[in-house]
Design a protein around this motif. Sequence first.
Motif, PDB file in Angstrom:
ATOM      1  N   VAL A 101     -65.552  21.883  35.306  1.00 17.61           N
ATOM      2  CA  VAL A 101     -66.626  22.250  34.379  1.00 17.61           C
ATOM      3  C   VAL A 101     -66.009  22.525  33.012  1.00 17.61           C
ATOM      4  O   VAL A 101     -65.040  23.283  32.901  1.00 17.61           O
ATOM      5  CB  VAL A 101     -67.370  23.518  34.866  1.00 17.61           C
ATOM      6  CG1 VAL A 101     -68.462  23.913  33.880  1.00 17.61           C
ATOM      7  CG2 VAL A 101     -67.956  23.290  36.251  1.00 17.61           C
ATOM      8  N   VAL A 102     -66.547  21.907  31.989  1.00 17.20           N
ATOM      9  CA  VAL A 102     -66.013  22.063  30.635  1.00 17.20           C
ATOM     10  C   VAL A 102     -67.026  22.847  29.805  1.00 17.20           C
ATOM     11  O   VAL A 102     -68.176  22.448  29.673  1.00 17.20           O
ATOM     12  CB  VAL A 102     -65.733  20.682  30.004  1.00 17.20           C
ATOM     13  CG1 VAL A 102     -65.236  20.828  28.579  1.00 17.20           C
ATOM     14  CG2 VAL A 102     -64.723  19.915  30.848  1.00 17.20           C
ATOM     15  N   GLU A 103     -66.576  23.980  29.279  1.00 14.85           N
ATOM     16  CA  GLU A 103     -67.466  24.859  28.510  1.00 14.85           C
ATOM     17  C   GLU A 103     -66.870  25.157  27.143  1.00 14.85           C
ATOM     18  O   GLU A 103     -65.656  25.135  26.974  1.00 14.85           O
ATOM     19  CB  GLU A 103     -67.657  26.184  29.269  1.00 14.85           C
ATOM     20  CG  GLU A 103     -69.001  26.333  29.940  1.00 14.85           C
ATOM     21  CD  GLU A 103     -70.173  26.486  28.963  1.00 14.85           C
ATOM     22  OE1 GLU A 103     -70.139  25.943  27.847  1.00 14.85           O
ATOM     23  OE2 GLU A 103     -71.128  27.155  29.347  1.00 14.85           O
ATOM     24  N   ASP A 104     -67.735  25.455  26.201  1.00 17.95           N
ATOM     25  CA  ASP A 104     -67.252  25.859  24.889  1.00 17.95           C
ATOM     26  C   ASP A 104     -66.773  27.304  24.919  1.00 17.95           C
ATOM     27  O   ASP A 104     -65.734  27.630  24.354  1.00 17.95           O
ATOM     28  CB  ASP A 104     -68.334  25.664  23.812  1.00 17.95           C
ATOM     29  CG  ASP A 104     -69.672  26.296  24.192  1.00 17.95           C
ATOM     30  OD1 ASP A 104     -69.869  26.680  25.361  1.00 17.95           O
ATOM     31  OD2 ASP A 104     -70.535  26.405  23.304  1.00 17.95           O
ATOM     32  N   ILE A 105     -67.528  28.185  25.600  1.00 23.40           N
ATOM     33  CA  ILE A 105     -67.163  29.605  25.500  1.00 23.40           C
ATOM     34  C   ILE A 105     -67.548  30.397  26.750  1.00 23.40           C
ATOM     35  O   ILE A 105     -68.582  30.131  27.374  1.00 23.40           O
ATOM     36  CB  ILE A 105     -67.831  30.235  24.239  1.00 23.40           C
ATOM     37  CG1 ILE A 105     -67.260  31.622  23.939  1.00 23.40           C
ATOM     38  CG2 ILE A 105     -69.338  30.299  24.377  1.00 23.40           C
ATOM     39  CD1 ILE A 105     -67.590  32.137  22.544  1.00 23.40           C
ATOM     40  N   ILE A 106     -66.684  31.345  27.100  1.00 21.82           N
ATOM     41  CA  ILE A 106     -67.030  32.375  28.083  1.00 21.82           C
ATOM     42  C   ILE A 106     -67.189  33.660  27.292  1.00 21.82           C
ATOM     43  O   ILE A 106     -66.239  34.156  26.696  1.00 21.82           O
ATOM     44  CB  ILE A 106     -65.925  32.551  29.134  1.00 21.82           C
ATOM     45  CG1 ILE A 106     -65.719  31.240  29.881  1.00 21.82           C
ATOM     46  CG2 ILE A 106     -66.277  33.677  30.102  1.00 21.82           C
ATOM     47  CD1 ILE A 106     -64.603  31.309  30.899  1.00 21.82           C
ATOM     48  N   ASP A 107     -68.408  34.158  27.240  1.00 20.70           N
ATOM     49  CA  ASP A 107     -68.683  35.384  26.487  1.00 20.70           C
ATOM     50  C   ASP A 107     -68.855  36.503  27.520  1.00 20.70           C
ATOM     51  O   ASP A 107     -67.879  37.109  27.956  1.00 20.70           O
ATOM     52  CB  ASP A 107     -69.923  35.151  25.610  1.00 20.70           C
ATOM     53  CG  ASP A 107     -70.098  36.195  24.527  1.00 20.70           C
ATOM     54  OD1 ASP A 107     -69.950  37.381  24.848  1.00 20.70           O
ATOM     55  OD2 ASP A 107     -70.379  35.856  23.370  1.00 20.70           O
ATOM     56  N   ALA A 138     -65.663  40.976  26.044  1.00 20.42           N
ATOM     57  CA  ALA A 138     -67.112  40.870  26.282  1.00 20.42           C
ATOM     58  C   ALA A 138     -67.441  40.555  27.737  1.00 20.42           C
ATOM     59  O   ALA A 138     -68.584  40.637  28.152  1.00 20.42           O
ATOM     60  CB  ALA A 138     -67.702  39.783  25.389  1.00 20.42           C
ATOM     61  N   VAL A 139     -66.407  40.178  28.509  1.00 17.68           N
ATOM     62  CA  VAL A 139     -66.658  39.693  29.869  1.00 17.68           C
ATOM     63  C   VAL A 139     -67.270  40.779  30.751  1.00 17.68           C
ATOM     64  O   VAL A 139     -66.758  41.889  30.838  1.00 17.68           O
ATOM     65  CB  VAL A 139     -65.351  39.137  30.489  1.00 17.68           C
ATOM     66  CG1 VAL A 139     -65.528  38.860  31.974  1.00 17.68           C
ATOM     67  CG2 VAL A 139     -64.940  37.864  29.772  1.00 17.68           C
ATOM     68  N   LYS A 140     -68.395  40.464  31.380  1.00 18.69           N
ATOM     69  CA  LYS A 140     -69.071  41.409  32.275  1.00 18.69           C
ATOM     70  C   LYS A 140     -68.846  41.058  33.742  1.00 18.69           C
ATOM     71  O   LYS A 140     -68.993  41.895  34.608  1.00 18.69           O
ATOM     72  CB  LYS A 140     -70.579  41.378  32.013  1.00 18.69           C
ATOM     73  CG  LYS A 140     -70.974  41.986  30.691  1.00 18.69           C
ATOM     74  CD  LYS A 140     -72.480  42.142  30.597  1.00 18.69           C
ATOM     75  CE  LYS A 140     -72.880  42.664  29.238  1.00 18.69           C
ATOM     76  NZ  LYS A 140     -74.171  42.112  28.807  1.00 18.69           N
ATOM     77  N   TYR A 147     -58.279  26.736  32.945  1.00 16.00           N
ATOM     78  CA  TYR A 147     -57.783  26.316  31.626  1.00 16.00           C
ATOM     79  C   TYR A 147     -58.568  27.034  30.521  1.00 16.00           C
ATOM     80  O   TYR A 147     -59.791  26.927  30.474  1.00 16.00           O
ATOM     81  CB  TYR A 147     -57.966  24.804  31.442  1.00 16.00           C
ATOM     82  CG  TYR A 147     -57.441  23.991  32.601  1.00 16.00           C
ATOM     83  CD1 TYR A 147     -56.092  23.660  32.692  1.00 16.00           C
ATOM     84  CD2 TYR A 147     -58.297  23.562  33.616  1.00 16.00           C
ATOM     85  CE1 TYR A 147     -55.609  22.927  33.763  1.00 16.00           C
ATOM     86  CE2 TYR A 147     -57.822  22.829  34.697  1.00 16.00           C
ATOM     87  CZ  TYR A 147     -56.479  22.516  34.765  1.00 16.00           C
ATOM     88  OH  TYR A 147     -56.002  21.790  35.832  1.00 16.00           O
ATOM     89  N   VAL A 148     -57.836  27.748  29.661  1.00 12.93           N
ATOM     90  CA  VAL A 148     -58.479  28.440  28.530  1.00 12.93           C
ATOM     91  C   VAL A 148     -57.770  28.025  27.248  1.00 12.93           C
ATOM     92  O   VAL A 148     -56.533  28.021  27.193  1.00 12.93           O
ATOM     93  CB  VAL A 148     -58.354  29.974  28.642  1.00 12.93           C
ATOM     94  CG1 VAL A 148     -59.121  30.650  27.509  1.00 12.93           C
ATOM     95  CG2 VAL A 148     -58.862  30.473  29.965  1.00 12.93           C
TER      96      VAL A 148
END
Length: 185
Positions: A101-107, A138-140, A147-148
Amino acid sequence: MDAADMGRDLSNVLISEDELQAKIKELAGQIDADYAGKDLLIVGVLKGAVMIMADLARALHVPVQMDWMAVSSYGAGTKSSGVVRVLKDLDTDIANRHVLVVEDIIDSGLTLSWLLNNLQSRNPASAEICALLRKPDAVKVPIDVKYVGFDIPNEFVIGYGLDYAERYRNLPFIGTLAPHVYGGE
Ligand SMILES: O=P(O)(O)OC[C@H]1O[C@H](OP(=O)(O)OP(=O)(O)O)[C@H](O)[C@@H]1O
Ligand SMILES: [Mg+2]
């Protein structure tokens, strides 16, 4: 909106275009090594991941298929609603497939935690995450991310796919938004 308006809305450039592109090549190198000889499906999460998907896919050397899901939790604001809505599901059956899974951001992590659970229930051979940005403060919900790209401060960012009220996605760099744009000081 012209370039001058865009400039006034930006508070500063957090990650330049060159830094982004160098990091994407580095991530692609790791993914190439890890998935050598495997059949990989990369899944982009619309709409924020369009830029990273397009650049990462072109930097990879392993053969990939590409699919997309659209989920939304932010609507037009700067806070996650916590409610994830699937706006578009995968076209592909991922049973026994290697999925990245490719994401722009983990908030807050709410979107990806929900999404990963959802994908895992479809019995893929593996399901991993590549996120360009992560906000550790910010991670809840804890998420295991393979990969980050960059850990960033807990500020609302725009550009390179990331929007505020659907604008700024086409900036080629990551910037922070001036508080006057969203009603702050
Ligand atoms: O970790 P979280 O707090 O859940 O936030 C991350 C998610 O929020 C954004 O999507 P958004 O809902 O804004 O949709 P978009 O990609 O279409 O902008 C972003 O693209 C991630 O998918
Ligand atoms: Mg958004």
